[in-house]
Design a protein around this motif. Structure first.
Motif, PDB file in Angstrom:
ATOM      1  N   HIS A 244       0.806  -1.221   0.000  1.00 22.61           N
ATOM      2  CA  HIS A 244       0.000   0.000   0.000  1.00 22.61           C
ATOM      3  C   HIS A 244       0.846   1.282   0.000  1.00 22.61           C
ATOM      4  N   VAL A 245       0.171   2.394  -0.349  1.00 23.17           N
ATOM      5  CA  VAL A 245       0.811   3.706  -0.318  1.00 23.17           C
ATOM      6  C   VAL A 245       1.038   4.120   1.136  1.00 23.17           C
ATOM      7  N   GLU A 246       1.874   5.141   1.334  1.00 22.55           N
ATOM      8  CA  GLU A 246       2.347   5.466   2.679  1.00 22.55           C
ATOM      9  C   GLU A 246       1.265   5.981   3.624  1.00 22.55           C
ATOM     10  N   ASP A 247       0.189   6.585   3.105  1.00 25.62           N
ATOM     11  CA  ASP A 247      -0.824   7.142   4.005  1.00 25.62           C
ATOM     12  C   ASP A 247      -2.011   6.201   4.203  1.00 25.62           C
ATOM     13  N   TYR A 248      -1.879   4.953   3.766  1.00 27.23           N
ATOM     14  CA  TYR A 248      -2.947   3.957   3.909  1.00 27.23           C
ATOM     15  C   TYR A 248      -2.976   3.458   5.359  1.00 27.23           C
ATOM     16  N   PRO A 249      -4.145   3.061   5.882  1.00 26.17           N
ATOM     17  CA  PRO A 249      -4.210   2.580   7.267  1.00 26.17           C
ATOM     18  C   PRO A 249      -3.187   1.487   7.596  1.00 26.17           C
ATOM     19  N   VAL A 250      -3.012   0.543   6.686  1.00 26.05           N
ATOM     20  CA  VAL A 250      -2.029  -0.524   6.895  1.00 26.05           C
ATOM     21  C   VAL A 250      -0.630   0.063   7.052  1.00 26.05           C
ATOM     22  N   SER A 251      -0.286   0.992   6.182  1.00 26.18           N
ATOM     23  CA  SER A 251       1.066   1.568   6.172  1.00 26.18           C
ATOM     24  C   SER A 251       1.359   2.332   7.452  1.00 26.18           C
ATOM     25  N   ILE A 252       0.404   3.134   7.883  1.00 22.00           N
ATOM     26  CA  ILE A 252       0.584   3.905   9.114  1.00 22.00           C
ATOM     27  C   ILE A 252       0.760   2.970  10.304  1.00 22.00           C
ATOM     28  N   ALA A 253      -0.039   1.899  10.353  1.00 23.01           N
ATOM     29  CA  ALA A 253       0.059   0.947  11.455  1.00 23.01           C
ATOM     30  C   ALA A 253       1.383   0.200  11.436  1.00 23.01           C
ATOM     31  N   MET A 254       1.875  -0.140  10.253  1.00 25.56           N
ATOM     32  CA  MET A 254       3.157  -0.834  10.162  1.00 25.56           C
ATOM     33  C   MET A 254       4.315   0.054  10.612  1.00 25.56           C
ATOM     34  N   ASP A 255       4.273   1.317  10.238  1.00 25.94           N
ATOM     35  CA  ASP A 255       5.310   2.246  10.684  1.00 25.94           C
ATOM     36  C   ASP A 255       5.260   2.431  12.200  1.00 25.94           C
ATOM     37  N   SER A 256       4.048   2.469  12.740  1.00 30.30           N
ATOM     38  CA  SER A 256       3.879   2.584  14.185  1.00 30.30           C
ATOM     39  C   SER A 256       4.451   1.350  14.894  1.00 30.30           C
ATOM     40  N   PHE A 257       4.205   0.194  14.321  1.00 33.75           N
ATOM     41  CA  PHE A 257       4.728  -1.061  14.867  1.00 33.75           C
ATOM     42  C   PHE A 257       6.249  -1.034  14.966  1.00 33.75           C
ATOM     43  N   MET A 258       6.893  -0.645  13.874  1.00 30.66           N
ATOM     44  CA  MET A 258       8.353  -0.677  13.860  1.00 30.66           C
ATOM     45  C   MET A 258       8.935   0.384  14.790  1.00 30.66           C
ATOM     46  N   ALA A 259       8.265   1.534  14.900  1.00 34.51           N
ATOM     47  CA  ALA A 259       8.739   2.588  15.796  1.00 34.51           C
ATOM     48  C   ALA A 259       8.656   2.126  17.253  1.00 34.51           C
ATOM     49  N   GLU A 260       7.562   1.448  17.606  1.00 36.74           N
ATOM     50  CA  GLU A 260       7.415   0.968  18.982  1.00 36.74           C
ATOM     51  C   GLU A 260       8.448  -0.111  19.301  1.00 36.74           C
ATOM     52  N   VAL A 261       8.693  -1.002  18.342  1.00 38.83           N
ATOM     53  CA  VAL A 261       9.693  -2.052  18.556  1.00 38.83           C
ATOM     54  C   VAL A 261      11.067  -1.430  18.811  1.00 38.83           C
ATOM     55  N   ALA A 262      11.433  -0.451  18.004  1.00 35.61           N
ATOM     56  CA  ALA A 262      12.741   0.198  18.165  1.00 35.61           C
ATOM     57  C   ALA A 262      12.850   0.864  19.534  1.00 35.61           C
ATOM     58  N   GLU A 263      11.783   1.539  19.949  1.00 33.63           N
ATOM     59  CA  GLU A 263      11.807   2.234  21.238  1.00 33.63           C
ATOM     60  C   GLU A 263      11.900   1.248  22.398  1.00 33.63           C
ATOM     61  N   ARG A 264      11.099   0.194  22.359  1.00 37.45           N
ATOM     62  CA  ARG A 264      11.029  -0.728  23.499  1.00 37.45           C
ATOM     63  C   ARG A 264      12.238  -1.655  23.590  1.00 37.45           C
ATOM     64  N   THR A 265      12.949  -1.830  22.470  1.00 42.56           N
ATOM     65  CA  THR A 265      14.174  -2.644  22.512  1.00 42.56           C
ATOM     66  C   THR A 265      15.421  -1.770  22.655  1.00 42.56           C
ATOM     67  N   ASN A 266      15.192  -0.469  22.909  1.00 43.45           N
ATOM     68  CA  ASN A 266      16.310   0.482  23.048  1.00 43.45           C
ATOM     69  C   ASN A 266      17.218   0.471  21.825  1.00 43.45           C
ATOM     70  N   GLY A 267      16.593   0.325  20.670  1.00 46.75           N
ATOM     71  CA  GLY A 267      17.336   0.378  19.421  1.00 46.75           C
ATOM     72  C   GLY A 267      18.018  -0.920  19.031  1.00 46.75           C
ATOM     73  N   ASP A 268      17.823  -1.986  19.818  1.00 47.95           N
ATOM     74  CA  ASP A 268      18.448  -3.267  19.447  1.00 47.95           C
ATOM     75  C   ASP A 268      17.749  -3.917  18.259  1.00 47.95           C
ATOM     76  N   VAL A 269      16.456  -3.645  18.099  1.00 49.93           N
ATOM     77  CA  VAL A 269      15.715  -4.125  16.928  1.00 49.93           C
ATOM     78  C   VAL A 269      15.120  -2.914  16.224  1.00 49.93           C
ATOM     79  N   THR A 270      15.593  -2.645  15.041  1.00 51.46           N
ATOM     80  CA  THR A 270      15.091  -1.534  14.238  1.00 51.46           C
ATOM     81  C   THR A 270      14.704  -2.074  12.868  1.00 51.46           C
ATOM     82  N   GLY A 271      14.130  -1.220  12.058  1.00 54.74           N
ATOM     83  CA  GLY A 271      13.761  -1.679  10.718  1.00 54.74           C
ATOM     84  C   GLY A 271      13.012  -0.637   9.936  1.00 54.74           C
TER      85      GLY A 271
END
Length: 328
Positions: free
Chosen positions: A35-62
């Motif tokens: 999907h395009v970047e402003d699609y609901p799926v895309s926004i949720a996926m970006d949110s997912f990866m941002a939360e993972v990076a924050e909660r792993t203190n940058g050990d898991v990014t993507g």
């Protein structure tokens, strides 16, 4: 069909180079999204990866690569299974040809409503389907919403199964969807989604079936003015990860990804509902005649041959089908 067909796909895998890269304990993930970047799926996926990076203190990014730049959905599913791409968001429909458990949710009218789908997929039904996916190298992290699919066409409103008779309807490439239309004496025509607009415009097909945002965003409502809310298919989508990539993570990291995946699903569902409401306003303003089906029982009864055929070919899935159909 083998996971990779020849050196061409091997080369594709090398180009994608998506296997989780590990340097001094750090993991960098690469994600696929159509999907395009402003699609609901895309926004949720970006949110997912941002939360993972924050909660792993940058050990898991993507990073999620939107717009299908890492290949088509069938190819990306293969790459996920091989661990070449680390995570992605897919409809369970195309997975059904290789993962039988995922095909269960492609049975017409198997879910009674969107809220029921959420409840079941977040519980035992989702767990059972997830086990089938894991056996094929895919780990589900969250179940996304793709709405309910309904019929639209250029000929007439559909209020009963008899109204489908003789209509040429584009369907996704899955035997279940072909049988679904044929059970109402319609003519099912599998074809690429990109070809649908022109095919309706020129009369190659009379219509198709999809959710409101897809009907709107593709401008199909311009050439198929009758949108009948049969809501015959409620097919969830999956935010999922390659088992190969998953097994490179620590147990704590895996728990963080699972929790973040579920939270992203909740966000996606909220965004989807808003997008769906906006799309319905758009198509109505564009002149679409929308009709609600007062009684879906005749449609459900017409699907009996679809279920009989599916269970005859997949008797081991009878329990899973019954679990969904018998749920409140």
């Amino acid at each position: 069909m083998s996971f990779l067909s020849g050196m061409k796909k091997v080369a594709l895998g090398a180009v994608l180079a998506g296997t989780a890269a590990t340097t001094a304990g750090a993991v960098e993930l690469r994600g696929w999204n159509i999907h395009v970047e402003d699609y609901p799926v895309s926004i949720a996926m970006d949110s997912f990866m941002a939360e993972v990076a924050e909660r792993t203190n940058g050990d898991v990014t993507g990073k999620t690569y939107h717009n299908g730049v890492l290949g088509s959905q069938p190819d990306a599913i293969e790459q996920i299974r091989l661990g070449v791409i680390d995570f992605g968001e897919f409809s369970l429909g195309p997975m059904g040809q290789s993962i039988p458990e995922t095909n269960v949710v492609s049975l017409p009218f198997i879910f009674k409503s969107i809220p029921q789908m959420y409840e079941l997929m977040d519980g035992a039904v989702g767990d059972a389907i997830g086990e089938g996916m894991k056996a094929k190298g895919i780990v589900p992290l969250g179940w996304y919403d793709a709405g309910a699919r309904s019929f639209y066409n250029s000929v007439r409103p559909i209020n009963t199964p008899a109204d489908v008779e003789g209509l040429k309807i584009r369907v996704m490439s899955n035997d279940l969807f072909v049988k679904m239309v044929e059970s109402m004496d319609g003519n099912a025509t599998p074809m690429a989604f990109a070809e649908v607009y022109q095919s309706i415009k020129t009369g190659v097909v009379d219509g198709a079936e999809n959710n409101p945002p897809s009907y709107d965003s593709t401008n199909h409502f311009e050439v198929a003015k009758y949108y009948s809310l049969t809501e015959h298919l409620i097919i969830p989508e999956c935010l999922c990860m390659s088992l190969k990539s998953w097994e490179k993570l620590t147990a704590d990291q895996q728990e963080i990804l699972k929790d973040a995946g579920h939270k992203s699903a909740v966000l996606q569902r909220e965004l989807w509902a808003a997008r769906e409401a906006k799309s319905m306003e758009t198509v109505k303003a564009g002149g679409t005649e929308v009709n609600t089906i007062a009684d879906k029982a005749p449609f459900q009864a017409a699907m009996a041959p679809v279920y009989e055929s599916f269970l005859a070919n997949n008797p081991d899935l009878t329990g899973l089908v019954d679990m969904i159909r018998n749920a409140d």
